[in-house]
Design a protein around this motif. Structure first.
Motif, PDB file in Angstrom:
ATOM      1  N   SER A  38     -51.200 -55.255 -57.759  1.00 31.64           N
ATOM      2  CA  SER A  38     -51.063 -56.317 -58.747  1.00 31.64           C
ATOM      3  C   SER A  38     -49.809 -56.074 -59.574  1.00 31.64           C
ATOM      4  CB  SER A  38     -52.294 -56.343 -59.658  1.00 31.64           C
ATOM      5  OG  SER A  38     -52.123 -57.287 -60.683  1.00 31.64           O
ATOM      6  N   LEU A  39     -48.900 -57.040 -59.542  1.00 30.13           N
ATOM      7  CA  LEU A  39     -47.686 -56.981 -60.347  1.00 30.13           C
ATOM      8  C   LEU A  39     -47.831 -58.037 -61.428  1.00 30.13           C
ATOM      9  CD1 LEU A  39     -46.923 -55.555 -57.688  1.00 30.13           C
ATOM     10  CD2 LEU A  39     -44.664 -56.544 -57.905  1.00 30.13           C
ATOM     11  N   GLN A  40     -48.054 -57.589 -62.652  1.00 32.81           N
ATOM     12  CA  GLN A  40     -48.305 -58.525 -63.741  1.00 32.81           C
ATOM     13  C   GLN A  40     -47.012 -59.204 -64.178  1.00 32.81           C
ATOM     14  OE1 GLN A  40     -50.528 -56.247 -66.612  1.00 32.81           O
ATOM     15  NE2 GLN A  40     -52.316 -56.114 -65.278  1.00 32.81           N
ATOM     16  N   ASP A  41     -47.131 -60.178 -65.057  1.00 27.27           N
ATOM     17  CA  ASP A  41     -46.012 -61.038 -65.442  1.00 27.27           C
ATOM     18  C   ASP A  41     -44.760 -60.259 -65.832  1.00 27.27           C
ATOM     19  OD1 ASP A  41     -47.866 -63.012 -65.051  1.00 27.27           O
ATOM     20  OD2 ASP A  41     -48.059 -63.554 -67.164  1.00 27.27           O
ATOM     21  N   HIS A  42     -43.625 -60.745 -65.333  1.00 27.83           N
ATOM     22  CA  HIS A  42     -42.283 -60.266 -65.675  1.00 27.83           C
ATOM     23  C   HIS A  42     -42.020 -58.811 -65.286  1.00 27.83           C
ATOM     24  CE1 HIS A  42     -41.846 -64.082 -67.628  1.00 27.83           C
ATOM     25  NE2 HIS A  42     -42.962 -63.845 -68.296  1.00 27.83           N
ATOM     26  N   THR A  43     -42.739 -58.332 -64.297  1.00 26.59           N
ATOM     27  CA  THR A  43     -42.495 -56.994 -63.759  1.00 26.59           C
ATOM     28  C   THR A  43     -41.257 -57.033 -62.867  1.00 26.59           C
ATOM     29  OG1 THR A  43     -44.822 -56.398 -63.796  1.00 26.59           O
ATOM     30  CG2 THR A  43     -43.476 -55.254 -62.206  1.00 26.59           C
ATOM     31  N   CYS A  44     -40.521 -55.936 -62.824  1.00 28.43           N
ATOM     32  CA  CYS A  44     -39.356 -55.832 -61.948  1.00 28.43           C
ATOM     33  C   CYS A  44     -39.556 -54.623 -61.029  1.00 28.43           C
ATOM     34  CB  CYS A  44     -38.092 -55.662 -62.781  1.00 28.43           C
ATOM     35  SG  CYS A  44     -36.597 -55.595 -61.793  1.00 28.43           S
ATOM     36  N   VAL A  45     -39.537 -54.859 -59.719  1.00 25.35           N
ATOM     37  CA  VAL A  45     -39.708 -53.789 -58.736  1.00 25.35           C
ATOM     38  C   VAL A  45     -38.507 -53.831 -57.792  1.00 25.35           C
ATOM     39  CG1 VAL A  45     -41.158 -52.859 -56.898  1.00 25.35           C
ATOM     40  CG2 VAL A  45     -42.223 -53.948 -58.875  1.00 25.35           C
ATOM     41  N   LEU A  46     -37.713 -52.755 -57.796  1.00 22.70           N
ATOM     42  CA  LEU A  46     -36.504 -52.686 -56.980  1.00 22.70           C
ATOM     43  C   LEU A  46     -36.487 -51.381 -56.190  1.00 22.70           C
ATOM     44  CD1 LEU A  46     -33.962 -53.641 -59.807  1.00 22.70           C
ATOM     45  CD2 LEU A  46     -35.095 -55.199 -58.224  1.00 22.70           C
ATOM     46  N   ASN A  47     -36.191 -51.458 -54.905  1.00 20.62           N
ATOM     47  CA  ASN A  47     -36.031 -50.266 -54.066  1.00 20.62           C
ATOM     48  C   ASN A  47     -37.226 -49.322 -54.187  1.00 20.62           C
ATOM     49  OD1 ASN A  47     -33.217 -50.892 -53.218  1.00 20.62           O
ATOM     50  ND2 ASN A  47     -32.863 -50.673 -55.410  1.00 20.62           N
ATOM     51  N   SER A  48     -38.418 -49.867 -53.995  1.00 19.94           N
ATOM     52  CA  SER A  48     -39.634 -49.087 -54.220  1.00 19.94           C
ATOM     53  C   SER A  48     -40.713 -49.407 -53.200  1.00 19.94           C
ATOM     54  CB  SER A  48     -40.188 -49.375 -55.623  1.00 19.94           C
ATOM     55  OG  SER A  48     -39.252 -49.036 -56.610  1.00 19.94           O
ATOM     56  N   ILE A  49     -41.703 -48.522 -53.143  1.00 18.53           N
ATOM     57  CA  ILE A  49     -42.922 -48.756 -52.380  1.00 18.53           C
ATOM     58  C   ILE A  49     -44.071 -48.677 -53.379  1.00 18.53           C
ATOM     59  CG2 ILE A  49     -44.454 -47.934 -50.559  1.00 18.53           C
ATOM     60  CD1 ILE A  49     -41.960 -46.645 -49.252  1.00 18.53           C
ATOM     61  N   VAL A  50     -44.855 -49.751 -53.455  1.00 21.19           N
ATOM     62  CA  VAL A  50     -46.001 -49.798 -54.361  1.00 21.19           C
ATOM     63  C   VAL A  50     -47.253 -49.660 -53.513  1.00 21.19           C
ATOM     64  CG1 VAL A  50     -47.262 -51.180 -56.052  1.00 21.19           C
ATOM     65  CG2 VAL A  50     -44.757 -51.230 -56.014  1.00 21.19           C
ATOM     66  N   GLY A  51     -48.050 -48.640 -53.789  1.00 24.08           N
ATOM     67  CA  GLY A  51     -49.216 -48.305 -52.974  1.00 24.08           C
ATOM     68  C   GLY A  51     -50.378 -49.267 -53.129  1.00 24.08           C
ATOM     69  N   TRP A  52     -51.338 -49.105 -52.227  1.00 24.19           N
ATOM     70  CA  TRP A  52     -52.541 -49.926 -52.206  1.00 24.19           C
ATOM     71  C   TRP A  52     -53.234 -49.912 -53.561  1.00 24.19           C
ATOM     72  CZ3 TRP A  52     -51.539 -46.108 -48.568  1.00 24.19           C
ATOM     73  CH2 TRP A  52     -51.198 -46.563 -47.298  1.00 24.19           C
ATOM     74  N   ASP A  53     -53.693 -51.072 -53.982  1.00 20.91           N
ATOM     75  CA  ASP A  53     -54.510 -51.235 -55.190  1.00 20.91           C
ATOM     76  C   ASP A  53     -53.859 -50.696 -56.464  1.00 20.91           C
ATOM     77  OD1 ASP A  53     -56.624 -52.453 -53.708  1.00 20.91           O
ATOM     78  OD2 ASP A  53     -57.219 -50.464 -53.019  1.00 20.91           O
ATOM     79  N   SER A  54     -52.545 -50.626 -56.486  1.00 21.91           N
ATOM     80  CA  SER A  54     -51.842 -50.192 -57.698  1.00 21.91           C
ATOM     81  C   SER A  54     -51.620 -51.381 -58.626  1.00 21.91           C
ATOM     82  CB  SER A  54     -50.496 -49.561 -57.339  1.00 21.91           C
ATOM     83  OG  SER A  54     -50.693 -48.332 -56.689  1.00 21.91           O
ATOM     84  N   THR A  55     -51.467 -51.090 -59.911  1.00 24.47           N
ATOM     85  CA  THR A  55     -51.239 -52.134 -60.909  1.00 24.47           C
ATOM     86  C   THR A  55     -50.011 -51.775 -61.729  1.00 24.47           C
ATOM     87  OG1 THR A  55     -53.608 -52.578 -61.075  1.00 24.47           O
ATOM     88  CG2 THR A  55     -52.232 -53.346 -62.889  1.00 24.47           C
ATOM     89  N   ILE A  56     -49.123 -52.742 -61.867  1.00 28.09           N
ATOM     90  CA  ILE A  56     -47.928 -52.558 -62.692  1.00 28.09           C
ATOM     91  C   ILE A  56     -48.015 -53.567 -63.831  1.00 28.09           C
ATOM     92  CG2 ILE A  56     -45.419 -52.563 -62.759  1.00 28.09           C
ATOM     93  CD1 ILE A  56     -45.462 -51.920 -59.769  1.00 28.09           C
ATOM     94  N   GLY A  57     -47.988 -53.066 -65.066  1.00 27.79           N
ATOM     95  CA  GLY A  57     -48.177 -53.897 -66.254  1.00 27.79           C
ATOM     96  C   GLY A  57     -47.010 -54.823 -66.551  1.00 27.79           C
ATOM     97  N   ARG A  58     -47.242 -55.714 -67.491  1.00 26.18           N
ATOM     98  CA  ARG A  58     -46.235 -56.706 -67.881  1.00 26.18           C
ATOM     99  C   ARG A  58     -44.962 -56.047 -68.393  1.00 26.18           C
ATOM    100  NH1 ARG A  58     -49.446 -61.640 -70.724  1.00 26.18           N
ATOM    101  NH2 ARG A  58     -50.851 -61.985 -68.989  1.00 26.18           N
ATOM    102  N   TRP A  59     -43.845 -56.617 -68.005  1.00 24.85           N
ATOM    103  CA  TRP A  59     -42.516 -56.195 -68.438  1.00 24.85           C
ATOM    104  C   TRP A  59     -42.187 -54.749 -68.056  1.00 24.85           C
ATOM    105  CZ3 TRP A  59     -39.209 -59.865 -69.666  1.00 24.85           C
ATOM    106  CH2 TRP A  59     -39.701 -61.077 -70.151  1.00 24.85           C
TER     107      TRP A  59
END
Length: 129
Positions: A38-59
């Motif tokens: 889950s990538l919450q509002d206004h998240t920025c993900v660059l050159n990355s691997i985000v694992g299963w069931d991970s959560t990245i908070g807003r901004w």
């Protein structure tokens, strides 16, 4: 099926897994987002691997450093660098293990986060055990 807000910007070179939720204003580039993340509002993900069931908070920002070869050099190749240089982690992509939680307004830069971690602050060039 993934749920992607219409205002999110994906690409180039992005792979999105099943059940991923991407909020409004999210930017993902040169990254892999595995199922259930889950990538919450206004998240920025660059050159990355985000694992299963991970959560990245807003901004929040999750960012790695690209090490692409020069596309204008016909003999360009990627040299594999060592993981450490002078006792410090060499800047590279950022990898989040499964079930990692990144809070809002945090920056994770050039780091490796092992599974089942709940971070509370920003990290740079770290391996988080």
């Amino acid at each position: 099926m993934a749920s992607v807000d219409a205002s999110a910007v994906l690409g180039p070179n992005v792979s999105i897994g099943k059940g991923v939720t991407i909020g409004a204003g999210v930017r993902v580039r040169e990254s892999i987002i595995l199922h259930g993340a889950s990538l919450q509002d206004h998240t920025c993900v660059l050159n990355s691997i985000v694992g299963w069931d991970s959560t990245i908070g807003r901004w929040a920002r999750v960012e790695g450093t690209p090490s692409d070869p020069n596309p204008n050099d016909p003999y360009a190749k990627i040299d594999s660098e060592t993981l450490f240089r002078d006792g410090r982690l060499t800047p590279s992509i950022t990898i989040l293990g499964c079930n990692v939680t990144i809070p809002a307004e945090v920056v994770i830069l050039n780091s490796i986060v092992l599974p089942h971690k709940e971070l509370s602050r920003s990290f740079k060039n770290q391996i988080i055990l």
